[in-house]
Design an enzyme around this catalytic site. Structure first.
Site, PDB file in Angstrom:
ATOM      1  N   THR A  33      -7.059 -95.903 -56.760  1.00 53.03           N
ATOM      2  CA  THR A  33      -6.069 -95.604 -55.711  1.00 53.03           C
ATOM      3  C   THR A  33      -6.573 -94.504 -54.780  1.00 53.03           C
ATOM      4  OG1 THR A  33      -5.017 -94.138 -57.312  1.00 53.03           O
ATOM      5  CG2 THR A  33      -4.020 -96.318 -57.006  1.00 53.03           C
ATOM      6  N   ASN A  35      -9.729 -93.954 -53.926  1.00 50.71           N
ATOM      7  CA  ASN A  35     -10.683 -94.566 -52.995  1.00 50.71           C
ATOM      8  C   ASN A  35      -9.938 -95.256 -51.848  1.00 50.71           C
ATOM      9  OD1 ASN A  35     -12.582 -93.806 -54.916  1.00 50.71           O
ATOM     10  ND2 ASN A  35     -12.678 -95.840 -55.854  1.00 50.71           N
ATOM     11  N   TYR A  90     -15.303 -89.160 -66.040  1.00 48.75           N
ATOM     12  CA  TYR A  90     -16.106 -90.299 -66.493  1.00 48.75           C
ATOM     13  C   TYR A  90     -17.563 -90.064 -66.166  1.00 48.75           C
ATOM     14  CZ  TYR A  90     -15.769 -91.993 -61.619  1.00 48.75           C
ATOM     15  OH  TYR A  90     -15.805 -92.110 -60.249  1.00 48.75           O
ATOM     16  N   ARG A 106     -10.253 -89.410 -70.608  1.00 47.27           N
ATOM     17  CA  ARG A 106      -9.057 -89.339 -69.765  1.00 47.27           C
ATOM     18  C   ARG A 106      -7.777 -89.433 -70.585  1.00 47.27           C
ATOM     19  NH1 ARG A 106      -9.181 -94.880 -66.234  1.00 47.27           N
ATOM     20  NH2 ARG A 106      -7.824 -93.629 -64.912  1.00 47.27           N
ATOM     21  N   ASN A 169      -5.318-104.095 -60.468  1.00 49.34           N
ATOM     22  CA  ASN A 169      -6.482-103.664 -61.267  1.00 49.34           C
ATOM     23  C   ASN A 169      -6.113-103.598 -62.744  1.00 49.34           C
ATOM     24  OD1 ASN A 169      -8.432-103.356 -59.292  1.00 49.34           O
ATOM     25  ND2 ASN A 169      -7.669-101.338 -58.707  1.00 49.34           N
ATOM     26  N   ALA A 260     -15.635-100.134 -55.753  1.00 49.59           N
ATOM     27  CA  ALA A 260     -14.657 -99.930 -54.673  1.00 49.59           C
ATOM     28  C   ALA A 260     -14.605-101.068 -53.654  1.00 49.59           C
ATOM     29  CB  ALA A 260     -14.860 -98.590 -53.956  1.00 49.59           C
ATOM     30  N   ASP A 263     -10.961-101.786 -53.618  1.00 50.42           N
ATOM     31  CA  ASP A 263     -10.235-100.601 -53.131  1.00 50.42           C
ATOM     32  C   ASP A 263     -10.367-100.480 -51.610  1.00 50.42           C
ATOM     33  OD1 ASP A 263     -10.066-100.166 -55.866  1.00 50.42           O
ATOM     34  OD2 ASP A 263     -11.628 -98.623 -55.879  1.00 50.42           O
TER      35      ASP A 263
HETATM   36  P1  ADP Z   1     -12.540-106.175 -56.958  1.00 47.49           P
HETATM   37  O1  ADP Z   1     -13.477-105.180 -56.343  1.00 47.49           O
HETATM   38  O2  ADP Z   1     -11.106-105.733 -56.902  1.00 47.49           O
HETATM   39  O3  ADP Z   1     -12.998-106.651 -58.306  1.00 47.49           O
HETATM   40  P2  ADP Z   1     -13.572-108.541 -55.551  1.00 47.49           P
HETATM   41  O4  ADP Z   1     -14.805-108.544 -56.384  1.00 47.49           O
HETATM   42  O5  ADP Z   1     -12.855-109.832 -55.426  1.00 47.49           O
HETATM   43  O6  ADP Z   1     -12.488-107.474 -56.020  1.00 47.49           O
HETATM   44  O7  ADP Z   1     -14.012-108.017 -54.127  1.00 47.49           O
HETATM   45  C1  ADP Z   1     -13.101-107.476 -53.205  1.00 47.49           C
HETATM   46  C2  ADP Z   1     -13.540-107.805 -51.807  1.00 47.49           C
HETATM   47  O8  ADP Z   1     -14.863-107.301 -51.576  1.00 47.49           O
HETATM   48  C3  ADP Z   1     -13.607-109.286 -51.508  1.00 47.49           C
HETATM   49  O9  ADP Z   1     -12.354-109.786 -51.126  1.00 47.49           O
HETATM   50  C4  ADP Z   1     -14.610-109.322 -50.374  1.00 47.49           C
HETATM   51  O10 ADP Z   1     -13.995-108.929 -49.160  1.00 47.49           O
HETATM   52  C5  ADP Z   1     -15.586-108.227 -50.776  1.00 47.49           C
HETATM   53  N1  ADP Z   1     -16.719-108.741 -51.560  1.00 47.49           N
HETATM   54  C6  ADP Z   1     -16.927-108.600 -52.896  1.00 47.49           C
HETATM   55  N2  ADP Z   1     -18.094-109.183 -53.249  1.00 47.49           N
HETATM   56  C7  ADP Z   1     -18.655-109.679 -52.121  1.00 47.49           C
HETATM   57  C8  ADP Z   1     -19.875-110.373 -51.799  1.00 47.49           C
HETATM   58  N3  ADP Z   1     -20.787-110.674 -52.740  1.00 47.49           N
HETATM   59  N4  ADP Z   1     -20.095-110.709 -50.524  1.00 47.49           N
HETATM   60  C9  ADP Z   1     -19.212-110.412 -49.535  1.00 47.49           C
HETATM   61  N5  ADP Z   1     -18.051-109.758 -49.764  1.00 47.49           N
HETATM   62  C10 ADP Z   1     -17.761-109.395 -51.036  1.00 47.49           C
END
Ligand code: ADP
Length: 310
Positions: A33, A35, A90, A106, A169, A260, A263
């Site tokens: 949160t 970030n 961490y 934590r 998350n 992030a 985030d």
């Molecule tokens: P989280 O970080 O919450 O696990 P995601 O992995 O789905 O979520 O990624 C969040 C966002 O980051 C995606 O919706 C996209 O916009 C971007 N993103 C993540 N991985 C990639 C990638 N390999 N290429 C392009 N955009 C990405």
């Protein structure tokens, strides 16, 4: 549009140690949160003011953290200082294969005790907030009584028309068992009008057999606005009774650090939505910001390397 749009976050920002055991370690700080709050401050163009509600101790590290958060542009009058408690911590260590491994201290952190007072500063100023943001981690660190307080606070805001945003998350190790987590997340989904879903986390929490089933289930959530993030695959978004839109992500050829990603996406999305842009435009901007973040090391990338997006 109100100016500024006042957004309050609740969560935990921990100290970060980056390095090897008994070697040199770099100190930093971060948390999901937090970030998002920092990126939202950067992307708000002066129209959005961001408060971070959490608790710290009265030790030197707590005071230094707060000083740095102020430099990040966050309003900090909702921060509680609880004597004798400490910030969470961490350590990130990179193993021989280049995988990042996290160790957490934590369990007794100050942030867990934020709601253990008759009325928190966040609740005392409940009429102020145009939007409130919390995540599955915000809930996971709290006792059941404190979870109830947070959800009741969110419900009260929602009832008077503020925007309540929940990011799903899910960190299994922070929950006593998956059934407790499912119940608490379901209550959060019911209270939020904007729900940000990472498909992988939805799958892990509800035990679907495939990502496709997790996405289909997330599409049935009845929050007013639902965004479903799927890494590099197109992001799905729906608002009200409108159709689902599929918004392509950016092509990132040099993924350096995915910390992030979600985030920063959330911050990019909200920076546009809270200022009246369409869900598709907001998603497109969230995808652009997240793509930039994962092309650089660290949760919070230097402002200079994202300045052209602002
Ligand atoms: P989280 O970080 O919450 O696990 P995601 O992995 O789905 O979520 O990624 C969040 C966002 O980051 C995606 O919706 C996209 O916009 C971007 N993103 C993540 N991985 C990639 C990638 N390999 N290429 C392009 N955009 C990405």
């Amino acid at each position: 549009m109100k100016n500024p749009i006042k957004v309050a976050f609740f969560g935990e920002c921990m100290l970060e140690l980056n390095g090897t055991a008994f070697g040199a370690m770099q100190q930093s700080y971060g948390g999901d949160t937090f970030n998002t709050a920092v990126y939202l401050t950067r992307c708000g163009g002066g129209d959005i003011k961001t408060w971070y509600a959490t608790a710290l101790g009265d030790d030197a590290l707590s005071l230094e953290l707060e000083r740095r958060w102020a430099q990040d542009g966050l309003a900090l009058d909702l921060v509680r200082h609880i004597p004798g408690r400490m910030p969470g911590l961490y350590q990130i260590q990179v193993d021989a294969q280049g995988e990042r491994k996290f160790s957490f201290w934590r369990d007794d952190s100050a942030a867990k005790a934020y709601f253990e007072i008759a009325e928190t500063p966040l609740e005392a100023q409940r009429d102020q907030w145009d939007a409130f943001y919390f995540s599955g981690i915000s809930l996971a660190i709290l006792s059941v009584e404190s979870q109830n307080r947070l959800l009741a606070f969110a419900q009260a805001l929602r009832t008077r028309g503020a925007t309540v945003v929940f990011d799903n998350n899910y960190r299994p190790s922070l929950w006593p068992d998956v059934a407790v987590a499912r119940d608490c997340f379901s209550r959060a989904f019911a209270v939020a009008d904007t729900v940000l879903i990472t498909a992988d986390d939805h799958l892990a929490l509800f035990g679907f057999d495939s990502l496709a089933l997790a996405v289909a289930a997330a599409q049935k959530l009845d929050a007013f606005e639902v965004v479903i993030k799927r890494g590099a695959a197109p992001t799905l978004v729906r608002s009200g009774s409108g159709p689902w839109h599929s918004v392509p992500t950016q092509t990132v050829t040099n993924v350096v650090d995915t910390t992030a990603a979600g985030d920063s996406f959330a911050a990019g999305y909200l920076s546009r939505r809270l200022r009246g842009h369409s869900p598709e435009d907001a998603t497109q901007f969230g995808n652009r910001l997240a793509a930039r973040v994962i092309a650089h090391r660290g949760a919070i990338i230097p402002l200079a390397v994202m300045a052209d997006l602002l």
